[in-house]
Write an enzyme that holds these catalytic residues in place. Structure first.
Site, PDB file in Angstrom:
ATOM      1  N   THR A 156      -7.830   1.862   1.877  1.00 24.26           N
ATOM      2  CA  THR A 156      -7.434   0.632   1.193  1.00 24.26           C
ATOM      3  C   THR A 156      -6.099   0.127   1.727  1.00 24.26           C
ATOM      4  OG1 THR A 156      -8.611   1.383  -0.774  1.00 24.26           O
ATOM      5  CG2 THR A 156      -7.077  -0.433  -1.067  1.00 24.26           C
ATOM      6  N   CYS A 157      -5.165   1.020   1.952  1.00 25.37           N
ATOM      7  CA  CYS A 157      -3.855   0.620   2.486  1.00 25.37           C
ATOM      8  C   CYS A 157      -4.016   0.037   3.899  1.00 25.37           C
ATOM      9  CB  CYS A 157      -2.909   1.813   2.518  1.00 25.37           C
ATOM     10  SG  CYS A 157      -2.569   2.537   0.896  1.00 25.37           S
ATOM     11  N   ALA A 158      -4.799   0.705   4.716  1.00 23.72           N
ATOM     12  CA  ALA A 158      -5.041   0.219   6.073  1.00 23.72           C
ATOM     13  C   ALA A 158      -5.691  -1.163   6.047  1.00 23.72           C
ATOM     14  CB  ALA A 158      -5.921   1.215   6.831  1.00 23.72           C
ATOM     15  N   SER A 162      -5.392  -3.448   3.752  1.00 21.59           N
ATOM     16  CA  SER A 162      -4.429  -4.473   3.341  1.00 21.59           C
ATOM     17  C   SER A 162      -3.558  -4.902   4.516  1.00 21.59           C
ATOM     18  CB  SER A 162      -3.573  -3.992   2.164  1.00 21.59           C
ATOM     19  OG  SER A 162      -2.624  -3.032   2.550  1.00 21.59           O
TER      20      SER A 162
END
Length: 168
Positions: free
Chosen positions: A59-61, A63
């Site tokens: 999820t961070c990647a 974003s």
């Protein structure tokens, strides 16, 4: 303290994001070349702070990829992707992914960004990483939008952040 969840389990942060209409707190973060970046370096620009726990999660990647694609094309705008990951890991990710329109910055040295923006997890398995959040700052240095994502495994509301950015 703000309340969020991680896979449905309750977590809290050390405080609340800066509210719209207030001056954005300055910060010192580490760039990939180990030099320092401060909010004041972006004076006169609109700024998106894409804040997240770790670039090594899906999820961070995503974003970082999404903001690289969308917000980075806007004029007079800096998109800063901020985590406590080491600058070396951030650089490796950006190189492998072809990320070149956003700037990744690390809060690994002293954690002052997380404290200033109140995004550090106060408890739970991700303590003391940053809670997934977005803050949009206008060219005068005032906060115009914030979002602390309620469920840490979900992506932020890109559309709302970009609309706030365009209208700032």
């Amino acid at each position: 303290m703000a309340s969020v969840t991680l896979k449905g389990n309750a977590l809290t942060t050390i405080g609340n994001l800066p509210t719209p209409g207030t001056k954005a707190p300055n910060f010192s973060l580490t760039k990939n070349d180990l030099s320092t970046a401060q909010l004041s370096d972006y004076s006169g620009k609109k700024v998106v702070l894409n804040i997240f726990p770790s670039i090594d999660t899906g999820t961070c990647a995503q974003s970082v990829r999404q903001f690289n694609q969308e917000a980075a094309e806007l004029e007079n705008t800096a998109v800063l992707c901020i985590s406590k990951d080491l600058p070396f890991a951030q650089a490796r990710f950006c190189g492998a992914e072809g990320i070149d329109k956003v700037e990744v910055l690390s809060d690994f040295k002293d954690g002052n960004f997380g404290k200033a923006y109140q995004v550090d997890f106060a408890d739970g398995p991700l303590q003391p990483l940053h809670s997934r959040s977005v803050v949009v700052i206008d060219k005068n240095g005032s906060v115009v939008y914030n979002e602390q994502v309620a469920e840490t495994t979900e992506e932020p509301n890109y559309k709302a952040a970009l609309e706030a950015l365009i209208n700032a």
